[in-house]
Design an enzyme around this catalytic site. Structure first.
Site, short mmCIF file in Angstrom:
data_model
loop_
_atom_site.label_atom_id
_atom_site.label_comp_id
_atom_site.label_asym_id
_atom_site.label_seq_id
_atom_site.Cartn_x
_atom_site.Cartn_y
_atom_site.Cartn_z
N CYS A 193 0.07 -5.07 2.88
CA CYS A 193 -1.07 -4.24 3.27
C CYS A 193 -2.41 -4.84 2.85
O CYS A 193 -3.35 -4.92 3.65
CB CYS A 193 -0.91 -2.82 2.75
SG CYS A 193 -0.84 -2.66 0.95
N HIS A 220 -1.12 1.55 -1.45
CA HIS A 220 -1.16 1.15 -0.04
C HIS A 220 -2.57 1.30 0.48
O HIS A 220 -3.35 2.13 -0.02
CB HIS A 220 -0.20 2.01 0.78
CG HIS A 220 0.00 1.49 2.18
ND1 HIS A 220 0.65 0.31 2.45
CD2 HIS A 220 -0.38 2.00 3.38
CE1 HIS A 220 0.67 0.11 3.75
NE2 HIS A 220 0.05 1.11 4.35
N HIS A 242 -2.63 -0.83 9.68
CA HIS A 242 -2.17 -1.35 8.38
C HIS A 242 -0.92 -2.18 8.59
O HIS A 242 -0.29 -2.12 9.64
CB HIS A 242 -1.89 -0.20 7.41
CG HIS A 242 -0.83 0.77 7.87
ND1 HIS A 242 0.14 1.28 7.04
CD2 HIS A 242 -0.57 1.34 9.10
CE1 HIS A 242 0.92 2.11 7.69
NE2 HIS A 242 0.51 2.17 8.94
#
Length: 210
Positions: free
Chosen positions: A102, A156, A168
């Protein structure tokens, strides 16, 4: 002037929601919606740290509650990001060749499109001295951060697209780079905060977009 980014063909989202290295429980996954980027409304931005505002004209706009002035910087980043949908997930990856995790995905886009070197990990990235953005004031290009490990710590991150959607690099199980809805229960529950890192773009990039 660059062609505007908003009119994109909707993208069907059919993969299972997942965090950077953690998966959402199946019972909490809402049905994904089609993604499309809206035309951008002019909205007031949140208050910016005054010290940073004095260093950069683009940031000073935020300190004065000026309308959002960075849409074309977002265009560049998001156009590139959407072109990479489907790129595989790889822990520690930060290139198209290796795949992305990510933070590697975000860092790649900002480095390639804006010449910005962002911190490598989400824990460092969330501490960037950039304007905090309220959930209701999100604009395309803002970074969104989530706590997916149940400990209240960031684990994240993604980039806001508009229409409550973000892009993402999720996980290998869910297909790598993809678009999801922040309104889905899992992401709504794990959302921590957002930052307008575009406000910290090098002055030459901001000036070239006007």
């Amino acid at each position: 002037m660059r062609k505007r980014f908003a009119p994109l063909v909707p993208l069907a989202l059919t993969l299972v929601l997942a965090a950077c290295a953690n998966h959402a429980p199946q019972s909490e996954i809402a049905a994904p919606a089609q993604a499309s980027l809206p035309s951008r409304p002019v909205v007031a931005a949140p208050v910016l740290n005054q010290n940073e505002a004095n260093e950069d004209d683009a940031v000073a706009d935020f300190a004065g509650h000026a309308p959002y002035q960075l849409p074309q910087l977002a265009d560049s980043v998001l156009e590139k990001g959407i072109s990479l949908i489907g790129t595989r997930y790889r822990f520690g990856g930060n290139s198209v060749k290796t795949g992305f995790d990510c933070s590697g995905f975000i860092g790649y886009l900002f480095r390639e499109e804006l010449g910005m070197e962002l911190p490598r990990s989400t824990r460092e990235m969330i501490n960037i001295d950039a304007p905090l953005v309220e959930r209701k004031a999100l604009e395309p290009g803002d970074l969104v951060f989530f706590s997916t490990n149940g400990r209240g710590r960031v684990s994240h991150a993604g980039i806001y697209l508009g229409d409550d959607q973000f892009i993402h690099s999720s996980s290998s199980r869910s297909g790598g780079v993809r678009i999801d809805s922040m309104d889905d229960r899992y992401w709504k529950r794990t959302f921590i905060e957002a930052k307008r890192v575009l406000a910290m773009a090098p002055t030459e990039h901001a000036a070239s977009q006007h």
